[in-house]
Design a protein around this motif. Structure first.
Motif, PDB file in Angstrom:
ATOM      1  N   LYS A 201       0.835  -1.199   0.000  1.00 17.64           N
ATOM      2  CA  LYS A 201       0.000   0.000   0.000  1.00 17.64           C
ATOM      3  C   LYS A 201       0.875   1.257   0.000  1.00 17.64           C
ATOM      4  N   PRO A 202       1.538   1.524  -1.105  1.00 14.85           N
ATOM      5  CA  PRO A 202       2.452   2.684  -1.164  1.00 14.85           C
ATOM      6  C   PRO A 202       1.760   4.019  -0.945  1.00 14.85           C
ATOM      7  N   HIS A 203       0.441   4.074  -1.217  1.00 16.28           N
ATOM      8  CA  HIS A 203      -0.277   5.341  -1.035  1.00 16.28           C
ATOM      9  C   HIS A 203      -0.328   5.761   0.427  1.00 16.28           C
ATOM     10  N   LEU A 204      -0.283   4.785   1.347  1.00 11.53           N
ATOM     11  CA  LEU A 204      -0.317   5.127   2.771  1.00 11.53           C
ATOM     12  C   LEU A 204       0.939   5.887   3.183  1.00 11.53           C
ATOM     13  N   LYS A 205       2.076   5.452   2.671  1.00 10.15           N
ATOM     14  CA  LYS A 205       3.332   6.134   2.977  1.00 10.15           C
ATOM     15  C   LYS A 205       3.308   7.560   2.433  1.00 10.15           C
ATOM     16  N   LYS A 206       2.787   7.731   1.242  1.00 12.14           N
ATOM     17  CA  LYS A 206       2.703   9.061   0.614  1.00 12.14           C
ATOM     18  C   LYS A 206       1.808   9.979   1.436  1.00 12.14           C
ATOM     19  N   ILE A 207       0.656   9.461   1.838  1.00 13.01           N
ATOM     20  CA  ILE A 207      -0.277  10.258   2.650  1.00 13.01           C
ATOM     21  C   ILE A 207       0.365  10.629   3.979  1.00 13.01           C
ATOM     22  N   PHE A 208       1.009   9.654   4.618  1.00  9.89           N
ATOM     23  CA  PHE A 208       1.623   9.907   5.923  1.00  9.89           C
ATOM     24  C   PHE A 208       2.674  11.012   5.819  1.00  9.89           C
ATOM     25  N   GLN A 209       3.531  10.915   4.837  1.00 10.69           N
ATOM     26  CA  GLN A 209       4.631  11.886   4.737  1.00 10.69           C
ATOM     27  C   GLN A 209       4.119  13.286   4.434  1.00 10.69           C
ATOM     28  N   GLU A 210       3.101  13.397   3.601  1.00 12.85           N
ATOM     29  CA  GLU A 210       2.527  14.714   3.297  1.00 12.85           C
ATOM     30  C   GLU A 210       1.892  15.323   4.538  1.00 12.85           C
ATOM     31  N   GLN A 211       1.143  14.507   5.285  1.00 11.24           N
ATOM     32  CA  GLN A 211       0.449  15.009   6.469  1.00 11.24           C
ATOM     33  C   GLN A 211       1.410  15.265   7.631  1.00 11.24           C
ATOM     34  N   PHE A 212       2.428  14.404   7.763  1.00 10.07           N
ATOM     35  CA  PHE A 212       3.401  14.608   8.828  1.00 10.07           C
ATOM     36  C   PHE A 212       4.103  15.953   8.658  1.00 10.07           C
ATOM     37  N   LYS A 213       4.420  16.289   7.419  1.00 13.51           N
ATOM     38  CA  LYS A 213       5.084  17.566   7.145  1.00 13.51           C
ATOM     39  C   LYS A 213       4.211  18.738   7.587  1.00 13.51           C
ATOM     40  N   LEU A 214       2.924  18.658   7.282  1.00 10.29           N
ATOM     41  CA  LEU A 214       2.004  19.731   7.678  1.00 10.29           C
ATOM     42  C   LEU A 214       1.881  19.823   9.191  1.00 10.29           C
ATOM     43  N   LEU A 215       1.780  18.677   9.848  1.00  8.32           N
ATOM     44  CA  LEU A 215       1.672  18.654  11.313  1.00  8.32           C
ATOM     45  C   LEU A 215       2.941  19.168  11.971  1.00  8.32           C
ATOM     46  N   LYS A 233      11.838  17.264  23.546  1.00  9.63           N
ATOM     47  CA  LYS A 233      13.273  17.110  23.295  1.00  9.63           C
ATOM     48  C   LYS A 233      13.577  16.157  22.149  1.00  9.63           C
ATOM     49  N   LYS A 234      12.650  15.259  21.844  1.00  5.77           N
ATOM     50  CA  LYS A 234      12.917  14.236  20.834  1.00  5.77           C
ATOM     51  C   LYS A 234      12.390  14.578  19.443  1.00  5.77           C
ATOM     52  N   ILE A 235      11.948  15.822  19.268  1.00  6.97           N
ATOM     53  CA  ILE A 235      11.495  16.232  17.943  1.00  6.97           C
ATOM     54  C   ILE A 235      12.697  16.223  16.994  1.00  6.97           C
ATOM     55  N   PRO A 236      12.595  15.524  15.877  1.00  6.64           N
ATOM     56  CA  PRO A 236      13.738  15.457  14.951  1.00  6.64           C
ATOM     57  C   PRO A 236      13.924  16.761  14.185  1.00  6.64           C
ATOM     58  N   ILE A 237      15.153  17.027  13.814  1.00  4.76           N
ATOM     59  CA  ILE A 237      15.446  18.185  12.954  1.00  4.76           C
ATOM     60  C   ILE A 237      15.496  17.666  11.527  1.00  4.76           C
ATOM     61  N   ILE A 238      14.502  17.992  10.723  1.00  9.29           N
ATOM     62  CA  ILE A 238      14.378  17.385   9.409  1.00  9.29           C
ATOM     63  C   ILE A 238      14.177  18.379   8.277  1.00  9.29           C
ATOM     64  N   GLY A 239      14.385  19.668   8.540  1.00  9.18           N
ATOM     65  CA  GLY A 239      14.320  20.632   7.452  1.00  9.18           C
ATOM     66  C   GLY A 239      12.918  21.000   7.014  1.00  9.18           C
TER      67      GLY A 239
END
Length: 242
Positions: A201-215, A233-239
Motif C-alpha cells: 500500500k504505497p499510497h499510505l506512505k505518501k499520505i503519511f509523509q505529506e500530512q506529517f510535514k504539515l503537522l 526534546k525528541k522532535i527530529p530536525i528534518i528541514g
C-alpha cells in the motif's frame, strides 16, 4: 422512516468504505500504550482518521513487527531504526530522535565516563532491538524476550547493563526490586526512529509523509509529543521549518 433509512445507509456506507490499516508495534510507555494512547499511536490516528480509515493495532514483539511489514502482513510498523528493515519501506524522515537508556549498578556509575564505560561489558536488550549496531566500541551483546527477567539478571550480577527506554524501565523497577543499588544513565545511544510502510500500500506512505510535514510545520507534532512524553526534546530536525 425514509429519513431513518437514509441515515442508516450513510452510516453503513462509512463502514463499508473505510480503508482497514493494520499497524504492528511493540508496547512502549508513552508511545504505544496498550490502551491505544501514546505519541506514535496518536500520530497514526491524527493522519489516518475515522471514518475514512479503520486502524487496527496489533501489539507484537518488535522483531515480529519487522517481519510482518516485510511480508505484507501489516501495513505500518512503528519505531524502526535505519537498519531494522529495508530503507525503501522507511519514511523519508524520522518521526523522532530516539534515545536509548542504560540501567547500571551504582559501582559502575561512580566510574562512568560515558558510553566508553561499556567497552567489553556484558550488555543485554530486548529481542530484535539490535542496539549493538549503534555502538562504535566492542561490547558483549545479547538479546532476550522480556525486560523484567533482564533486570533480574542485572540485579544478580550476571550482566553489566540493560539497554531499554527510561519509561519502560521505571515501570519494572519495583518489580525487579532494584532499589537504590542501580541507576539509569540516559541517552547512552541516540538514533532516529522511523515508521515503516508495506510495499502493498504505497499510497499510505505518501499520505503519511505529506500530512506529517504539515503537522510538523504547524506545531502539532510538538503538541502530541509533549502530551504523551512530557517534553519536546525528541522532535527530529528534518528541514521542515522552511
Amino acid at each position: 422512516m425514509k429519513l431513518l433509512i437514509f441515515v442508516i445507509m450513510i452510516v453503513t456506507s462509512s463502514f463499508a468504505y473505510a480503508e482497514r490499516i493494520i499497524v504492528a508495534t511493540d508496547i512502549w510507555v508513552g508511545y504505544t500504550n496498550r490502551d491505544g494512547s501514546g505519541y506514535y499511536l496518536d500520530l497514526i490516528n491524527e493522519i489516518f482518521k475515522w471514518p475514512k480509515y479503520e486502524v487496527e493495532v496489533d501489539f507484537v514483539p518488535f522483531k515480529r513487527s519487522t517481519v510482518m511489514i516485510q511480508k505484507g502482513h501489516a501495513d505500518i510498523m512503528l519505531g524502526a531504526y535505519i537498519d531494522d528493515i529495508p530503507p525503501l519501506l522507511l519514511t523519508d524522515y524520522p518521526v523522532e530522535t530516539d534515545s536509548i537508556d542504560a540501567v547500571i549498578s551504582k559501582d559502575l556509575a561512580k566510574k562512568w565516563i560515558g558510553i566508553a564505560s561499556l567497552k567489553n561489558k556484558n550488555i543485554i536488550a530486548k529481542l530484535g532491538y539490535s542496539f549493538d549496531s549503534l555502538f562504535k566500541i566492542p561490547v558483549k551483546y545479547t538479546e532476550y524476550p522480556d525486560l523484567l527477567p533482564m533486570l533480574n539478571m542485572l540485579k544478580n550480577g550476571k550482566v553489566d547493563a540493560v539497554l531499554d527506554y527510561e519509561l519502560d524501565i521505571k515501570m519494572n523497577w519495583d518489580k525487579a526490586l532494584l532499589g537504590d543499588n542501580f541507576t539509569i544513565k540516559k541517552s547512552v545511544v541516540v538514533s532516529n526512529a522511523y515508521f515503516g510502510f508495506s510495499e502493498n500500500k504505497p499510497h499510505l506512505k505518501k499520505i503519511f509523509q505529506e500530512q506529517f510535514k504539515l503537522l510538523y510545520k504547524s506545531g502539532r507534532i510538538a503538541e502530541l509529543m509533549k502530551k504523551n512524553i512530557g517534553n519536546t526534546k525528541k522532535i527530529p530536525i528534518i528541514g521542515y521549518e522552511e
